[in-house]
Design an enzyme around this catalytic site. Structure first.
Site, short mmCIF file in Angstrom:
data_model
loop_
_atom_site.label_atom_id
_atom_site.label_comp_id
_atom_site.label_asym_id
_atom_site.label_seq_id
_atom_site.Cartn_x
_atom_site.Cartn_y
_atom_site.Cartn_z
N HIS A 1 20.95 4.21 -16.30
CA HIS A 1 20.19 4.52 -15.31
C HIS A 1 19.48 5.99 -15.47
CE1 HIS A 1 22.66 1.48 -13.27
NE2 HIS A 1 21.16 1.19 -12.71
N GLU B 1 29.90 -1.69 -14.98
CA GLU B 1 29.53 -0.34 -14.84
C GLU B 1 30.61 0.81 -14.69
OE1 GLU B 1 26.32 0.37 -11.75
OE2 GLU B 1 27.35 2.27 -11.47
N GLU C 1 16.03 -10.63 -24.08
CA GLU C 1 15.56 -11.18 -22.84
C GLU C 1 13.99 -10.81 -22.33
OE1 GLU C 1 18.10 -10.19 -19.26
OE2 GLU C 1 19.75 -10.49 -20.67
N CYS D 1 24.82 -1.36 -18.03
CA CYS D 1 23.93 -2.64 -17.76
C CYS D 1 22.80 -2.79 -18.98
CB CYS D 1 23.45 -2.10 -16.52
SG CYS D 1 22.58 -3.47 -15.61
N SER E 1 19.22 -7.40 -21.79
CA SER E 1 17.99 -6.84 -22.08
C SER E 1 17.67 -5.66 -22.81
CB SER E 1 17.39 -6.61 -20.72
OG SER E 1 18.11 -5.68 -20.01
N GLU F 1 0.77 -1.07 -0.01
CA GLU F 1 0.18 0.01 0.12
C GLU F 1 0.94 1.27 0.00
OE1 GLU F 1 -0.46 -2.66 1.98
OE2 GLU F 1 -2.12 -3.02 2.64
N LEU F 2 1.85 1.07 0.71
CA LEU F 2 2.91 2.51 0.74
C LEU F 2 3.39 2.54 -0.41
CD1 LEU F 2 3.99 4.67 2.58
CD2 LEU F 2 5.96 3.28 3.32
N LYS G 1 23.98 0.25 -0.22
CA LYS G 1 23.25 -0.88 0.59
C LYS G 1 23.52 -0.92 2.33
CE LYS G 1 23.11 -3.83 -2.94
NZ LYS G 1 21.73 -4.64 -3.06
N ILE H 1 24.10 -5.54 -23.03
CA ILE H 1 24.47 -6.36 -21.62
C ILE H 1 23.08 -7.42 -21.75
CG2 ILE H 1 24.76 -6.26 -19.03
CD1 ILE H 1 27.10 -4.82 -20.78
N1 GLN Z 1 21.53 -9.43 -18.53
C1 GLN Z 1 20.98 -8.68 -17.55
C2 GLN Z 1 20.11 -7.44 -18.22
O1 GLN Z 1 20.68 -7.24 -19.25
C3 GLN Z 1 21.92 -8.16 -16.54
C4 GLN Z 1 21.11 -7.14 -15.37
C5 GLN Z 1 22.05 -6.67 -14.48
O2 GLN Z 1 23.35 -6.90 -14.35
N2 GLN Z 1 21.21 -6.24 -13.35
O3 GLN Z 1 19.26 -7.17 -17.93
ZN ZN Z 2 24.23 -4.76 -14.61
#
Ligand code: GLN
Ligand code: ZN
Length: 768
Positions: free
Chosen positions: A703, A674, A493, A735, A442, A17-18, A121, A440
């Site tokens: 990102h 990265e 993917e 990524c 996807s 819910e949050l 983290k 990478i």
């Molecule tokens: N092969 C994954 C993708 O490209 C790698 C994702 C990741 O490193 N978090 O989505």
């Molecule tokens: Zn990654």
């Protein structure tokens, strides 16, 4: 009488819910008051679920993050938001995510973006906190309003409130001094604010305060140890009783320090710090409360209550009133309520306990200790039956897997030839140019893909139509990559909801929850699959998709797999055998998949180990043991392939200095990492180490919606080439691209391919 209490409750809500309320507020679709009211309602519900405990945490609820809450309580706001005059909650979101709610009117100056606080983290969990910011001029001032309001709510509800705060030393330790100021120099400015806070809480009628100092389970040098002494000496006059709270590990060499701090009680993680108990009991002072965190707050398994009682009864005798029991840590790290789960099969469900059920276990323990086991005979019997059923279930124990594990030989973790020889053989058939380009894995997960998957899962789309839809997506990805002129392709993917769950769903030994959400950061949650038994692979998991993708192009198609360490680190893992054993089982399953891909003619295979680093133990002295089995597990996945088969791995974080030897030891032919945000600085580690294999430093920060220009990429790669020999370099994004949109990805990759061409003509010739 043994007392029971809780350290923190999941705040996201049993139905997230949050999350939904936050996102709706941020989008401008609901009011701040609606959000605040929802927060209040969740707190109320969560306190109800904790009824019957002797002490209930208050102040553990958070609209985003408990560390950021503490920064606001201590008046430590980054300078860039100090001029804000609106609602505090809006300012709080500005620090958390760079902006508050979507402005109703775009010109509203109050809502313009600022840099978001850095996120990292929380110890060895997958929860991320907002890093406190310090500099030499940082000052603190108390704002107790959040805690006071929640205390008032708790009081109205008749809750036995125990406010939860982060201790001063851990607070400093968690933060970052941007100007390299000595953080501990701030302690003398910080402590008066804590003293004032404790006084304020006392005035509000508080008896006990839980003050979290989890850094006591890490290696502390003398300066930090002293800071603990100074801090608690100064807080010792406070009018409330302090429960100094540690979790996630063993106190070990900090044990005496912790025991001798002048506080009224100490909580330890009796799961991960079990080995401390004997030493603690030996030197336990007569006037202190000892709180044992005996219910695991980091996993979803039922506790073995009978065995626990065997060890607790003598301790309860010795300590009497001074023994408290609790979960090992805040329950933030587990889902809320197992009762919501309708699809987990009954046998497996009988082995599980989520937050609500874990508190039930505490109540049973307290009753057994205070009134005798007979008072909870039925509960103990049913718990025992569940523990036995899990222990002996054939679904948990698979003799074939156990014997495969025993038959692992050192050769299985060994490629046939050293990298230098493999590289020559791979170059001979791959015929890649210098600065080869790839991605990478996807490609954008579009609304159509998500719709097809959810319709397939709910039965609205049949298997054949789903397969057709996914093949269509794969074909689309291949066409786009042809048009872009990339060198090594991926299938995109589309068929994967998540890089771990996708494999979990196809491996024996895994179960899935419907609502087993755990907060990762802010409104983001993850639903880790439940690894309950010996792992085996009934059939190939990816081969059909990859083979299809390869059939559409003459370019090499990378097979895409998630590595065993990452699967392990992103699952709820069984606790009845060492993680290293479970990891090797996963490694054997992925190894079979690697070999099937190779047999299907796939000559380039990427095994992602995105989460390898986050499995590092809290104490450095334990790192090597972890790295040894983690690296061996990875090597087992690749050890069986021909020299010609090119193995890639991918990692998405930016600290390699301290684990570079282990990374090199994985012996992947190509590693993609990265780097774009760190301006290639992290390549220093690879340079100094003389990293021998090929490396693709990310040149496109996926990102961000920003599109890197060809020039940006060339500049980054030139920096890379100053550190790494050009023949070792690949060109790729940071990524996977699943969270981006096609209209962002196409121009970015166009620029990336153009940059690679420029680099080839200026920095190196094609490999002959
Ligand atoms: N092969 C994954 C993708 O490209 C790698 C994702 C990741 O490193 N978090 O989505
Ligand atoms: Zn990654």
């Amino acid at each position: 009488m043994t007392k029971i209490h809780n350290l923190g409750f999941p705040r996201i809500g049993a139905r997230r819910e949050l999350k939904f309320a936050l996102e709706s507020y941020w989008q401008g679709s609901s009011s701040r008051n609606t959000l605040k009211t929802l927060g209040q309602r969740l707190r109320q519900q969560h306190w109800q679920l904790q009824a019957g405990l002797d002490w209930v945490p208050v102040g553990d609820f958070s609209f985003y993050d408990q560390v950021l809450d503490m920064s606001f309580t201590l008046g430590n706001l980054p300078e860039r938001v100090q001029q804000f005059h609106g609602d505090t909650l809006d300012n709080y979101f500005r620090v958390a995510r760079g902006r508050s709610a979507q402005p109703a009117n775009d010109s509203a100056a109050c809502c313009s973006a600022v840099a978001a606080g850095e996120m990292t983290k929380w110890f060895d969990t997958n929860y991320h906190y907002i890093v406190p910011e310090f500099n030499a001029t940082t000052t603190f001032s108390l704002d107790a309003s959040r805690l006071l309001q929640q205390l008032a709510e708790a009081k109205a509800q008749g809750v036995a409130a125990k406010p939860v705060i982060i201790g001063p030393v851990t607070y400093l330790w968690l933060g970052k001094a941007k100007d390299n100021t000595d953080k501990l120099a701030l302690l003398s400015k910080l402590l008066p604010v804590y003293i004032e806070l404790l006084q304020t809480l006392a005035n509000a009628g508080v008896e006990w305060v839980q003050i979290d100092e989890p850094i006591l389970v890490t290696e502390l040098n003398a300066v930090w140890q002293n800071a603990c002494r100074t801090a608690y000496q100064q807080l010792s006059d406070s009018p409330v009783k302090l429960l100094l709270t540690t979790y996630f590990g063993q106190l070990a060499e900090n044990l005496s320090l912790a025991v001798n701090l002048p506080v009224a009680g100490l909580h330890i993680d009796a799961i991960n710090g079990q080995n401390d108990i004997e030493a603690l009991m030996a030197e336990w002072p007569v006037d202190k409360v000892l709180s044992l965190g005996v219910i695991n707050g980091r996993n979803i398994w039922k506790s073995d209550l009978t065995t626990l009682l065997d060890s607790l009864e003598p301790i309860a005798q010795q300590l009497g009133d001074r023994l408290w029991l609790a979960p090992s840590c805040s329950l933030l790290h587990v889902p809320v309520d197992l009762d919501s789960e309708q699809k987990v099969d009954a046998e497996i469900k009988s082995w599980l306990a989520f937050a609500k059920q874990k508190l039930g276990e505490l109540r049973i323990l307290a009753t057994a200790l205070n009134q005798g086991r007979d008072a909870v005979k039925a509960e103990l019997e049913s718990n025992h039956a569940a523990i036995e059923s899990r222990r002996h279930s054939t679904r948990v124990n698979n003799p074939a897997v156990k014997s495969a594990l025993n038959n692992i030989t050192p050769e299985m973790a060994q490629r046939n030839s050293p990298y230098a020889d493999r590289a020559v053989k791979q170059a001979a058939w791959l015929k890649l140019p210098r600065f080869p380009t790839t991605t990478i894995g996807s490609f954008p997960q579009t609304a159509e893909i998500r719709l097809a998957r959810s319709q397939f899962k709910s039965g609205k789309l049949d298997a054949a139509s789903y397969k057709e839809a996914m093949r269509g997506e794969i074909a689309h990805c291949v066409r786009e990559q042809e048009a872009l002129g990339l060198d090594v392709f991926v299938h995109g993917e589309a068929e994967r909801n998540d890089m771990v769950e996708y494999f979990g769903e196809q491996l024996d030994g895994y179960a899935f929850s419907q609502f087993g959400w755990v907060q990762s950061y802010g409104s983001r949650c993850v639903k880790p699959p439940i690894l309950f038994g010996d792992i085996s692979r009934p059939q190939p998991m990816t081969v059909e998709w990859i083979r299809y993708a390869q059939s559409l192009t003459d370019k090499p198609m990378k097979g895409m797999l998630t590595g065993p360490v990452t699967i392990l680190n992103w699952s709820f893992v069984r606790d009845d055998q060492p993680r290293s054993v479970t990891c090797k089982q996963l490694a054997l399953a992925i190894r079979e998949e690697v070999q099937d891909l190779e047999k299907a003619g796939i000559g380039v295979i990427q095994i992602d180990e995105a989460a390898l680093r986050e499995g590092l133990p809290l104490r450095k002295s334990k790192w090597q043991a972890y790295l040894d089995w983690a690296v061996e597990s990875f090597r087992i996945t690749t050890g069986g392939v021909a020299d010609e088969t090119q193995i890639h791995t991918h990692m998405c974080y930016s600290e390699f200095n301290d684990i570079i030897a282990a990374i090199a030891d994985m012996d992947a032919d190509v590693i993609t990492i990265e780097t774009s945000r760190s301006d290639m600085e992290l390549l220093d580690a690879f340079e100094h180490f003389h990293y021998p294999n090929a490396i693709g430093p990310g040149v496109y920060d996926i990102h961000s919606p920003n599109i890197p220009s060809e020039e940006d990429i060339v500049i980054l790669m030139r920096k890379a080439a100053e550190r790494i020999p050009v023949e070792q370099l690949w060109v790729n994004p940071d990524c996977g691209l699943k969270t981006r949109q096609w209209h962002e990805v196409i121009p970015a990759l166009t620029n990336m391919v153009a940059a690679a061409k420029t680099l080839r003509s200026t920095l190196g010739q094609n490999i002959q």
